[in-house]
Enzyme design. Structure first.
Site, PDB file in Angstrom:
ATOM      1  N   GLU B 147       0.690  -1.073   0.093  1.00  0.00           N
ATOM      2  CA  GLU B 147      -0.073  -0.184  -0.051  1.00  0.00           C
ATOM      3  C   GLU B 147       0.975   1.303  -0.238  1.00  0.00           C
ATOM      4  OE1 GLU B 147      -2.444  -0.328   3.649  1.00  0.00           O
ATOM      5  OE2 GLU B 147      -3.526  -2.257   2.823  1.00  0.00           O
ATOM      6  N   GLU B 307      -5.585  -8.659  -0.444  1.00  0.00           N
ATOM      7  CA  GLU B 307      -5.984  -8.325   1.121  1.00  0.00           C
ATOM      8  C   GLU B 307      -7.856  -7.922   0.832  1.00  0.00           C
ATOM      9  OE1 GLU B 307      -4.759  -5.508   3.368  1.00  0.00           O
ATOM     10  OE2 GLU B 307      -2.538  -6.021   3.469  1.00  0.00           O
TER      11      GLU B 307
END
Lengths: 667, 667, 667
Positions: B147, B307
């Site tokens: 991220e 995720e």
């Protein structure tokens, strides 16, 4: 309380703050109001010591002399909770470094309470003051500092102390600490003590929880330090106390997050406390009762209300009758006196609108006039009302660690730890079920028939085992959601919840969610339709009786409230927060009845509280916490109503005016 | 995706975080759940390298060994997105200086991603890790960092890089820069490079927009840097991906403001992504579809959900059926697998309540049990469902610059860029009109029959010309308010709006206002009565057909929605934000029909999505995004329902349980 | 105003900000709009002096030359209110240190206005500019700086100046200062000047109030300093003015907290002002009237609206007719002209959506077209409308000190000082009762028949004595709650309230509370049922007539509104805030009638304002502040309607279109 020959009625008095010469006139008005005690000196360091080492006791001497003459007793406060400008100028880092950085001088309670310079100057001024006043006959005792907390102090020096403390706790083992705190997560491991990062940045709730506990221990140590100094001076007949305060939501709301009251009260002769509360239409007596029950529980003894509101904030200006109702409500919890903050309203600075008995005009006003009637009644009834012994069969188990843990991991709908505590407490209060408070270290569980453990998020194994034994041995336990979810290091237990004690509760859960208003259904009176908020655990019974479940299309198979017979006792578990008072009252009442407790036949706004006086007679206070006249049938034995002096027969109707009260002493 | 012989089903796994020995038991439970892939190492730098230069691969080795034995594949993440304490202790300025000042150590993602010390140590740990794991047969690929964003890094060094970047961009001409950014305003001119002020204080949206773009380029460069390192080690059969995430509003909402996804994905074999979304009654599938359509569009290829939530936050605990519905919804967008964050819930620190498949008790629970059925179905249907090719005739044009520009100059009612994007996207989604996303650099406009350009505030001339040609050549364009209002430097065009293309739209405006609920009226079905909010432009047609106008005493003469035939195509212009989904759906449907697109006869909560599988067969997913059973008539050709294995005839009724699904493969 | 041979109609003009060559075309469009004056140079320091000591007058010269040629007059602003980047780069501490710390470069109005470097460079650029432009025939005058305030400057140097100022004020006596400010409280005493703490941390409202006053004095001094420089250059026929602005709540709301307008206007030839206000359905004219009445009162003379909105913010885009209504409303207060901010909307930076007469497309638009009609009417009617002399019998007494004091000690419900001022002002405005404003130093009280003193929290004894004499001598005083509660040092009076003047009001109070919606009852028309909010004082009459009391179970015995005959006049006292306009109107109207004032027979949205023109004739503006056509019967003598040129007879019906107006000159 050996130091209390009579009920105390008083106020804080600041000769220092007067814009004009008032002392003689004030003392005259105090005497007219029945004031027998004043508190002085607290927060006046800069007047006592205008320059470093230059002391000026003028105001102290004036006050002592005038009070002595008038027969008014004096409590002297050490002046350390607001530092003088010269101290900040000389040692700027006396101002605490906190999460928000270094504060600026001006506010009170902004110093690093561990700072050597603060300690050095603080000790000197305390010694000078004590030396000066200790022999004055009117001085009956001392208040250490005021509303001491740690003020978030977290500068480099404090953090070094913390690291040293952790080294000791973990016997120097970084691995043990990394494991206990779970520091592997997000690469937070510490593998050399010198790498220890600024704890203010930490996102690890175990580490920050340990720091919060450490900060509370600083407060305990600080008060002990002051007590040790004062003890060198005080006369045998002089007491030491401290003015504790509570979680502040614009008024005294719940468990104090920043002080471990149970530990900090050790050096005191008795607990002092300040209690502030909503007023006018919002006056319920719940805060007065909560603060009183907590203060009494600290040393299992009577206590003193060192501060409470007179006129207070503008929105607190009492309706006629409320000041009386409040004063006697304090006594009904075991207070041996009530003192106002403060005598006169302050003309400058900050708390100008936190008004005392007198407005800034110093003229008699309705609040002062009502105070005069209280002073007269306190004096007249002192022997009947002093040293009230309150005995309760219910205790609420509260915990600073749990509070801190829930704050780190908040529930939904803004529900905080103290909401849960107050939810439980208020349910008891409104049903006139008296209770004490106990802390996690408490060893006298067996003194109570019912223990309630609201949101006991963090709990060490030993406590859980003590609670298990308590139930096995015949006790009744009512635990709520979050019970024992984590250990004392805020580490979630790798065990079937609740708390690995599912055989005690006869129920367990592995999942939970936020309810968003899910209604309950069940046969317990008053529970159906009550809406859960903030938190709900999906309980599966394994032996327990299901008293309520969730009325929900997908969670309907789970229990919300269970009761399980375990050993010779019973364990109740409430899986969700119930914001509506009625629902929480239903749960509390059922559990109390299960424990064999029958409250008196009254409900808020009619409140009954009391205990036994020195003569061993039952004294029952009856309060009408409403703006309407209300009546009740006296539910005790033959008695005398002490205020009016009238006999009352069993079942006789007693009529209470708006915000009125009666005090019955049974024969 | 050559690296995907089968659908991936998995979870992140952290042996590092375990409070007790769990590996063997976990692997056993994984196999029972059909998990075939785990992701490890991401965020565990401090465990891998507890002290500078001291490496410890214990947890890596344990995991690889156990997975290898169990036949579970492993994705290894580089551990760089959370720095160890020792790095911050040695080089405090590795922590990014941002608009809020220098951060404290503790949180993840708080470093200056350009800092040489961070790069030096980061490179070393990546090389050591890669060296160590590259030959393990179970390691199928690598995730670069996690991220990644720029974290607002804006310290002195970054700003010097930015100034150097501007010097290059403007060929050293301060005058050109002053002109492009309009720095004369409020005396902000810069007439010597050494006077360049701290950009964090700037109020010039052109300058801050340029800095935001520069910061996004830092992310692109950072990922390329990591890819270059990993490429030195990885085997031919190992892939590189990254875990992108989206604009975060407590869940994955829209275009990521801080990363140019289209540019940053260049070094990757395929896009990885995390997608989090509301659940329970708020589960709509829109975020899953949005994230999937965006991720698929990045490389015009299948992607991997690295995720997504298992139990997730407490309020996300899935209802029975939802976890299945979610998993197949990801596949329906072209995902080749679904991995949960994470396997087990964490016992300490910060994300304790972001729960994995297992709770902290490690016991099987309803979510885990549902996951077992998904794993089984993924394995059984892998060949049918993998590598789904999705082709759409509609594309939405999104732009980081436009997002930044709208943020600098916000509309009313808190309407942000991503509200407009999602308004458009959700209108398509709810009507089962599939779409791709394209960026401003996109050159394949002609691949689509309908382009939608929501709030394209900043646009360079070239893009506007491409859009003009697109329409002239037969394309359909639906532009909304704010279209091309400024150039790529956030400089408002000195031209008749919209965007100097009024002949394309057959309409123009010179004024706009905030509507405060002005209703529309017009003959387009579903538009009358719809209320404008946030923004309204006062359009005057010059050739266009007026499809809606404002029902207002003073603005009634202006158009709100127009359509203009231009060249061989048509250009629609919507002058106001329509917060009500129905109204935006009406506009989108009309434009789609105008472009010759006919969606299937279904409407949300019944959702149909799909594409062609490896065998070239049409696969159609049918989802019931509601808590009620719903049925539909099959609108395709003869097919087989893959989950149940039943044939389905055209027009046959298909009944879907609450949160249920069906997968139809056409013959 | 000798400098005003004609009504000014104009706009701010920035050749500097133009993205393309526009000057000739702009001047042509200005002339078409009747624009006769532009304001230039303000805020363009970095263009004038791109590097220290390097001056570039290109844009100035271009503008002057073009305007000269077109016959348009020019007001030149000194450019000092936004500093160039090079100044901040050379002298970083020119950026003010405030309560929020040191600001970053970028914003305007963020400098320490006392900083020697700022003064040095500021003086030089002013001198260079003045030297350059002073002889241009078109330059009619100068604006000093722009909207000058103190910007919260509170760095070390400013604080040293403040301490020196206090030393002077208290003749070096710390004891006097400690006493005046009540610094004993919370140990804040200062017993050595070198201990003086950072005033930014102070919680003492007397000390912070003194600092706020000192900061306002810095503004006064700053403007005098600039005036002294400009006076060295300006021609006899050139004026000096300044652009004052008001308390900003997203628009011009009330008394400016940070400038003492009465003092600061001393060096000016006339007051300039900017007035911004809500528009569309929220246009009431109240802000225009308030700003106008205040500006006219500063020098008791006509004034100039240097800035007001053209298109303004998006939500302010005027409805057809509103721009005209606004322009003439300014004239009706005594403005001698109206200038817009600004001519063209800005293409970059910050105020891009604060739109001028032209949008960024530079095309004529409805707002510009309406401006053309205004320009024409201004030119045609200039002789009739210029130099309007407005005379009122009512004055409102306002005070910066009171504002600061109320801010330190806020009332309930968020009621601020300016809410009280505007409550009173708007009640007059809506009933067409004209008023002036006076400051606490004002000596001409006797000029008025009615003085209103809203929330005059801080007042020195002298002012109270002047007000007492005013009433004794026949004046009418309407005071509200908080009147004179504290002295000029924000020290609460130790006297019976209000203000120790209870014999003047025939009433007193010692207690107050927050009403939370307590209704009033009384015989005064319009008062019964009105709800008090924010503040309520519990008045006890001692001679006064009770005009309203509180309808409350416990406060019912107290008065809310009283009137007392005192000497030859009368004193009214209103004890609570009345948020409902109708109730406040009732009080104001009753007090006005008591003072012998009879307003015209109109009520908002019909507004009548006016005065006498140069010819000594009564000019009456009639405004329709609503979106509906409304009519009225002319209540004056034979007159001419100036816009249409039609005669109007007494009692003749005048019909005003939506947002329409008429201007009547009586014979």
């Amino acid at each position: 309380m050996k130091h209390f020959p009579k009920l105390r009625y008083g106020a804080a008095y600041y000769d220092e703050y007067m814009p004009c010469e008032r002392l003689e006139k004030d003392v005259e008005m105090m005497r007219a109001a029945g004031i027998n005690t004043v508190r002085i000196a607290e927060s006046t360091w800069s007047t006592l010591e205008p320059q470093p080492g230059v002391f000026d006791f003028t105001h102290i001497d004036r006050a002592l002399c005038a009070m002595e003459k008038a027969g008014i007793d004096v409590i002297v406060g050490t002046p350390t909770y607001a530092i003088p400008a010269w101290l900040a100028a000389r040692h700027p880092d006396v101002l605490a470094m906190t999460q928000q950085g270094r504060g600026l001088y001006g506010h009170r309670q902004n110093m690093d309470i561990t700072h050597p310079a603060y300690r050095y100057y603080g000790e000197r001024v305390i010694r000078k003051l004590l030396e000066h006043v200790k022999d004055a006959p009117c001085v009956i005792g001392y208040q250490l500092d005021n509303e001491t907390k740690h003020y978030g102090t977290a500068g480099e020096s404090v953090q070094r102390q913390f690291v040293a403390h952790l080294k000791r706790r973990f016997n120097g083992s970084l691995e043990a600490m990394n494991k206990a705190f779970g520091l592997d997560y997000w690469s937070n491991r510490i593998d050399a003590w010198e790498d220890f990062p600024d704890v203010r940045g930490s996102i690890n709730a175990s580490l920050t929880g340990a720091f919060a506990r450490f900060q509370r221990e600083l407060v305990t140590e600080f008060l002990q330090w002051q007590a040790d100094i004062v003890n060198e001076y005080r006369r045998e007949d002089q007491f030491i106390t401290h003015n504790f305060d509570y979680d502040w939501r614009g008024y005294s709301f719940g468990v104090q997050p920043d002080v471990d009251h149970f530990a900090a009260c050790a050096p005191l002769d008795f607990a002092g406390v300040d209690i502030y509360h909503p007023s006018q239409d919002h006056l319920t007596g719940a805060e007065i009762a909560f603060g009183g029950d907590m203060s009494r529980s600290l040393k299992k003894d009577n206590f003193l209300v060192l501060e409470t509101e007179a006129q207070g904030f503008p929105q607190w200006l009492p309706y006629p009758g409320q000041l009386r109702l409040q004063a006697f409500s304090h006594l009904a919890s075991g207070a041996n006196g009530v003192m106002y903050w403060h005598w006169h309203s302050i003309h400058n600075s900050y708390e100008t609108y936190w008004k005392g008995l007198l407005s800034q005009d110093f003229a008699p006003n309705p609040t002062y006039q009502e105070a005069c009637t209280i002073g007269a009644d306190f004096a007249r009834l002192s022997d009947k009302l002093i040293d009230l012994k309150v005995e309760n069969r219910v205790a609420i188990l509260v915990s600073n660690e749990a509070l801190t843990g829930v704050k780190a991991f908040p529930m939904g709908d803004g529900v905080a730890y103290n909401d849960v505590v107050r939810g439980v407490y208020d349910a008891l209060y409104r049903q006139n079920i008296g209770c004490d408070f106990i802390g996690p270290e408490s060893t006298n569980l067996a003194d109570y028939d019912l223990l309630i453990a609201p949101a006991l998020y963090c709990a060490e194994d030993g406590l859980l085992q003590r609670l298990k034994s308590y139930v096995a041995d015949g006790g009744h336990l009512l635990a709520t959601f979050k019970f024992g979810f984590s250990d004392e290091e805020t580490k979630v237990r790798a065990a079937l919840q609740p708390a690995g004690l599912s055989e005690v509760f006869g129920a367990s859960y592995s999942q939970f969610t936020l309810p968003g208003g899910v209604p309950l259904e069940g046969e317990l009176p008053g529970i159906s339709g009550a809406k859960a908020a903030g938190w709900m655990e999906l309980l599966t019974p394994c032996g327990a009786q299901v008293l309520a479940s969730y009325a929900h299309p997908f969670w309907g198979s789970y229990a919300a409230l269970t009761r399980n017979a375990y050993g010779r006792g019973a364990a109740w578990y409430l899986g969700c927060y119930l914001p509506e008072g009625e629902a929480m009252e239903a749960v509390a009442l059922a559990a109390a009845k299960d424990a064999g407790i029958a409250p008196p036949p009254l409900h808020f706004p009619l409140i009954a509280r009391g205990g036994r006086n020195r003569a061993g007679k039952a004294v029952r206070y009856l309060f009408n916490y409403s703006g309407l006249r209300r009546s009740l049938h006296w539910f005790g034995g033959p008695a005398t109503e002490l205020v009016g002096g009238k006999p009352i027969a069993p079942e006789e109707e007693i009529s209470l005016p708006p915000w009125g009260l009666a005090i019955l002493e049974e024969a």
